[in-house]
Design an enzyme around this catalytic site. Sequence first.
Site, PDB file in Angstrom:
ATOM      1  N   CYS A 181       0.902  -1.211   0.046  1.00 36.96           N
ATOM      2  CA  CYS A 181       0.099  -0.062   0.014  1.00 36.96           C
ATOM      3  C   CYS A 181       0.776   1.214  -0.135  1.00 36.96           C
ATOM      4  CB  CYS A 181      -0.919  -0.036   1.035  1.00 36.96           C
ATOM      5  SG  CYS A 181      -2.390   1.158   0.974  1.00 36.96           S
TER       6      CYS A 181
ATOM      7  N   HIS B  87      -3.768  -5.543   2.376  1.00 35.01           N
ATOM      8  CA  HIS B  87      -3.387  -5.628   3.918  1.00 35.01           C
ATOM      9  C   HIS B  87      -4.065  -7.079   4.314  1.00 35.01           C
ATOM     10  CE1 HIS B  87      -2.296  -1.632   3.971  1.00 35.01           C
ATOM     11  NE2 HIS B  87      -3.497  -1.298   3.314  1.00 35.01           N
TER      12      HIS B  87
HETATM   13  N1  GLN Z   1      -2.000   7.107   2.068  1.00 36.56           N
HETATM   14  C1  GLN Z   1      -2.123   6.072   1.042  1.00 36.56           C
HETATM   15  C2  GLN Z   1      -3.569   6.277   0.406  1.00 36.56           C
HETATM   16  O1  GLN Z   1      -4.377   6.562   1.055  1.00 36.56           O
HETATM   17  C3  GLN Z   1      -1.829   4.680   1.505  1.00 36.56           C
HETATM   18  C4  GLN Z   1      -2.899   4.053   2.343  1.00 36.56           C
HETATM   19  C5  GLN Z   1      -2.493   2.903   3.065  1.00 36.56           C
HETATM   20  O2  GLN Z   1      -1.541   2.499   3.039  1.00 36.56           O
HETATM   21  N2  GLN Z   1      -3.588   2.254   3.599  1.00 36.56           N
HETATM   22  O3  GLN Z   1      -3.473   5.929  -0.940  1.00 36.56           O
END
Ligand code: GLN
Length: 238
Positions: free
Chosen positions: A89, A192
């Site tokens: 992510c 995740h």
């Molecule tokens: N901040 C990033 C987004 O919203 C990654 C989010 C995350 O790692 N869950 O795209």
Amino acid sequence: MKIVVVYQSLLGIYGDQGNSRVLAKRLEWRGIDAEVVFVEPGTPIPDDGAIYLLGGGEDAAQTAAVRELKADGGLFRALDLGAVLFAVCAGYQICGHSFTIGENDEVREGLGLLDVTTVRGPERAVGEVLTRWKRPSGGEYVLTGFENHGGYTTLGPDATPLARVEVGLGNNGDGTEGAVSASGRVIGTYPHGPVLARNPELADHLLELALGHELGPLERAREQHEGLRRERMVFVRR
Ligand code: GLN
């Protein structure tokens, strides 16, 4: 095998550090010693690790992580030495050329480790994601996880998708999920879970990359148990 969890305090939401525990456990089950090292900003990142892990994080933390990683240099040296990088992510997004964050859509330079670019998408992708992955050593597997990202990622010619989306958004809604570098040793993905706990074959793929040889499956009963758990999760649809 040394597994390095990079900047847990910045890139550690959703328990992605659990990926390190899965890798270590699967090595242990095979009688291979594993050492998991957690490195925080301010402490040099060792360059003798075999696998480096980056996790999810909020927008501001992503920018800080890039700054620290560039100043430190250890991750770049490790990759030059042949290490494997697995990024989830926010960790995936920062591996690209650039990513957009904040209410004003500020563009930030990434680490340039993957030929991908991330921009703010029209709506946040939140929910279960289910993909099909062709394992390089053979076989096709269903990967599952949970995605929560506002950034939409597009691949350039030097990256290939990790998997094809069946449920969820993935990279940007184009049917692809994740990215793999030309060397195959840098892998980014959105889910995740931790994703390696939900997808043991992907964990073993990373271990095979690091070890340089294929691994046989683990004891049948244990894999069956993991497979059953995964099937139950597959039926959670948005
Ligand atoms: N901040 C990033 C987004 O919203 C990654 C989010 C995350 O790692 N869950 O795209």
